[in-house]
Scaffold this active site. Structure first.
Site, mmCIF file in Angstrom:
data_model
loop_
_atom_site.group_PDB
_atom_site.id
_atom_site.type_symbol
_atom_site.label_atom_id
_atom_site.label_comp_id
_atom_site.label_asym_id
_atom_site.label_seq_id
_atom_site.Cartn_x
_atom_site.Cartn_y
_atom_site.Cartn_z
ATOM 1 N N CYS A 159 6.531 -6.447 7.813
ATOM 2 C CA CYS A 159 7.638 -5.837 8.548
ATOM 3 C C CYS A 159 8.084 -6.812 9.630
ATOM 4 O O CYS A 159 7.270 -7.486 10.246
ATOM 5 C CB CYS A 159 7.186 -4.528 9.183
ATOM 6 N N GLU A 161 10.412 -1.637 7.123
ATOM 7 C CA GLU A 161 11.506 -0.864 7.706
ATOM 8 C C GLU A 161 12.515 -0.597 6.585
ATOM 9 O O GLU A 161 13.252 -1.504 6.167
ATOM 10 C CB GLU A 161 12.129 -1.672 8.858
ATOM 11 N N CYS A 205 1.920 -1.307 16.328
ATOM 12 C CA CYS A 205 1.788 -1.110 14.881
ATOM 13 C C CYS A 205 1.161 -2.332 14.225
ATOM 14 O O CYS A 205 1.635 -3.457 14.393
ATOM 15 C CB CYS A 205 3.168 -0.845 14.292
ATOM 16 N N SER A 211 11.633 6.858 14.550
ATOM 17 C CA SER A 211 10.483 6.490 15.373
ATOM 18 C C SER A 211 10.998 6.170 16.770
ATOM 19 O O SER A 211 11.558 5.104 17.003
ATOM 20 C CB SER A 211 9.777 5.279 14.762
ATOM 21 N N LEU A 212 10.841 7.126 17.674
ATOM 22 C CA LEU A 212 11.470 7.007 18.999
ATOM 23 C C LEU A 212 10.513 6.357 20.002
ATOM 24 O O LEU A 212 10.808 5.324 20.581
ATOM 25 C CB LEU A 212 11.904 8.400 19.451
ATOM 26 N N HIS A 213 9.404 6.999 20.253
ATOM 27 C CA HIS A 213 8.271 6.445 20.994
ATOM 28 C C HIS A 213 8.478 6.192 22.484
ATOM 29 O O HIS A 213 7.544 5.783 23.174
ATOM 30 C CB HIS A 213 7.748 5.157 20.339
ATOM 31 N N ASN A 225 -3.180 5.712 16.996
ATOM 32 C CA ASN A 225 -4.328 5.260 16.212
ATOM 33 C C ASN A 225 -4.737 3.912 16.795
ATOM 34 O O ASN A 225 -3.960 2.963 16.759
ATOM 35 C CB ASN A 225 -3.956 5.115 14.744
ATOM 36 N N CYS A 258 3.277 8.580 0.871
ATOM 37 C CA CYS A 258 3.888 7.700 1.867
ATOM 38 C C CYS A 258 4.031 6.324 1.217
ATOM 39 O O CYS A 258 3.036 5.719 0.805
ATOM 40 C CB CYS A 258 2.933 7.669 3.065
ATOM 41 N N CYS A 318 -1.165 6.180 10.125
ATOM 42 C CA CYS A 318 0.096 5.589 10.583
ATOM 43 C C CYS A 318 -0.138 4.295 11.336
ATOM 44 O O CYS A 318 -0.967 4.233 12.230
ATOM 45 C CB CYS A 318 0.808 6.527 11.551
ATOM 46 N N CYS A 366 6.917 -3.885 16.221
ATOM 47 C CA CYS A 366 6.597 -2.860 17.214
ATOM 48 C C CYS A 366 5.186 -3.151 17.748
ATOM 49 O O CYS A 366 4.267 -3.433 16.967
ATOM 50 C CB CYS A 366 6.655 -1.465 16.602
ATOM 51 N N GLU A 408 0.821 -1.205 0.000
ATOM 52 C CA GLU A 408 0.000 0.000 0.000
ATOM 53 C C GLU A 408 0.861 1.263 0.000
ATOM 54 O O GLU A 408 1.958 1.278 0.552
ATOM 55 C CB GLU A 408 -0.900 0.007 1.244
#
Ligand code: SAH
Length: 352
Positions: free
Chosen positions: A119, A171, A126, A224-226, A300, A112, A343, A123, A99
């Site tokens: 992946c 990734e 996600c 992407s720290l989070h 999300n 995007c 996201c 995470c 996508e």
């Protein structure tokens, strides 16, 4: 290359950078300028056969058609969100789905794109992470997403893609060689001719590859720290066990940025997990001295995921703490949620 070997796969010229194509030309006893001509045809709108490459001798066009090909993608699915976001689903040659998401904004169209089918990074928050890893995209499959969406916009008089973010499925730094090739073609003035300031590669934190990316090409980096401490980040992102925060931030310090640019740090706000005032203070300390821009992404939510979005008050408080410490902090509005294009929601169900 032997002619007419029925089982030999034709070479996809869209997997070759301009330099690769020069090697191809030399190996086929062609002058280097032919490589330049062929390369520039590959990325022109509406070109789908060698026969259309009218400044090449006819015999060359015919011999190219015998042993080479160039791929194109056309959307198998196209969904329009109520906010104008468009999600494109592409079926690859082996039947896998990927996508890409077009996000029209006032002053630009951001696309995007995906770098892998699925992946491997897993995470916790996600959805793409929950589907696991299937395979890397080829260079051609990465670039073709941009070509296909550009064609679609052109046909519908919707302008052009002028900003690219590698924030779709996968990734990108785990598919490093194909990423570098694809970026080289996207930046090439005879390729897609993007400005390096209009391309952002986003990573969950493959530290050595961050440094290598900066050495190879000048593009923007998003990390992407989070989480602002290793215990929390270990829980959310398995990659942190391999490259903990200290290693990741050292790599960010070493990354050579385009002039006057900053690294974007993405931070998903997860209710009760990483959204306290203390977390914001820790984050401010952690990024001290790094040219940084912070994007806060309120989680999300998805039924499959055990995380919730914090209250607006919590989000505001978190943002204010960072602002008071002189950071540029944006709360990123979620786009395309009604078509699962936001996201972390990209998980083409039929991809495996
Ligand atoms: N693997 C790369 C590229 C993917 S970018 C990377 O991790 O940066 C996708 C972005 O969406 C990442 O910043 C990711 O952390 C974020 N994201 C994933 N799940 C999300 C969710 N549930 N809510 C909000 N953002 C999410």
């Amino acid at each position: 290359m032997p002619e007419d070997t029925p089982f030999q796969q034709k070479i996809d010229l869209k997997n070759l950078t301009r330099d690769d194509l020069i090697v191809f030309a030399v190996n086929h006893d062609l002058p280097a300028f032919r490589a330049k001509q062929i390369f520039s045809w590959l990325y022109r709108p509406g070109i789908s056969s060698f026969a259309q490459m009218t400044d090449l001798p006819k015999e060359l066009r015919e011999s190219l058609a015998k042993e080479a090909t160039f791929s194109r993608l056309s959307p198998a699915v196209k969904e329009l969100s109520s906010d104008g976001t468009i999600k494109y689903g592409f079926r690859l040659q082996d039947g896998k789905m990927i996508e890409s998401v077009l996000i029209p904004e006032e002053d630009r169209n951001t696309l995007c794109i995906s770098s892998q089918v699925g992946c491997a990074m897993a995470c916790a928050f996600c959805l793409t992470g929950t589907m696991g890893f299937t395979r890397n995209l080829t260079c051609a499959e990465i670039v073709d997403q941009v070509c296909a969406v550009s064609d679609d916009l052109r046909e519908n008089n919707l302008g052009m893609v002028n900003n690219l973010v590698f924030m779709g499925m996968g990734e990108p730094l785990a598919n490093f060689d194909n990423l570098i090739k694809a970026l080289t073609i996207l930046l090439d003035e005879l390729g897609l001719h993007f400005s390096e300031r209009r391309i952002t590669v986003s990573t969950c934190g493959l530290a050595p590859k961050i440094i290598e990316l900066g050495q190879r090409l000048k593009v923007n980096l998003a990390v992407s720290l989070h989480a602002a401490d290793n215990a929390t980040r270990n829980r959310l992102m398995p990659i942190n066990r391999r490259y903990p925060l200290e290693t990741l931030l050292d790599a960010c310090r070493e990354f050579s940025l385009p002039k006057r640019k900053r690294i974007t740090f993405e931070y998903v706000l997860l209710k009760g997990i990483n959204d306290s005032d203390q977390d914001a203070v820790k984050l401010a300390r952690l990024l001290h001295g790094i040219p940084a821009k912070i994007n806060l992404l309120p989680c999300n939510e998805a039924p499959e995921l055990p995380f919730a979005k914090p209250s607006q008050q919590r989000i505001d408080s978190f943002q204010n703490i960072l602002k008071m410490r002189d950071y540029t902090v944006l709360v990123r509005a979620s786009r395309g949620a009604d078509i699962s294009a936001a996201c972390g929601q990209l998980a083409a169900k039929s991809s495996t």
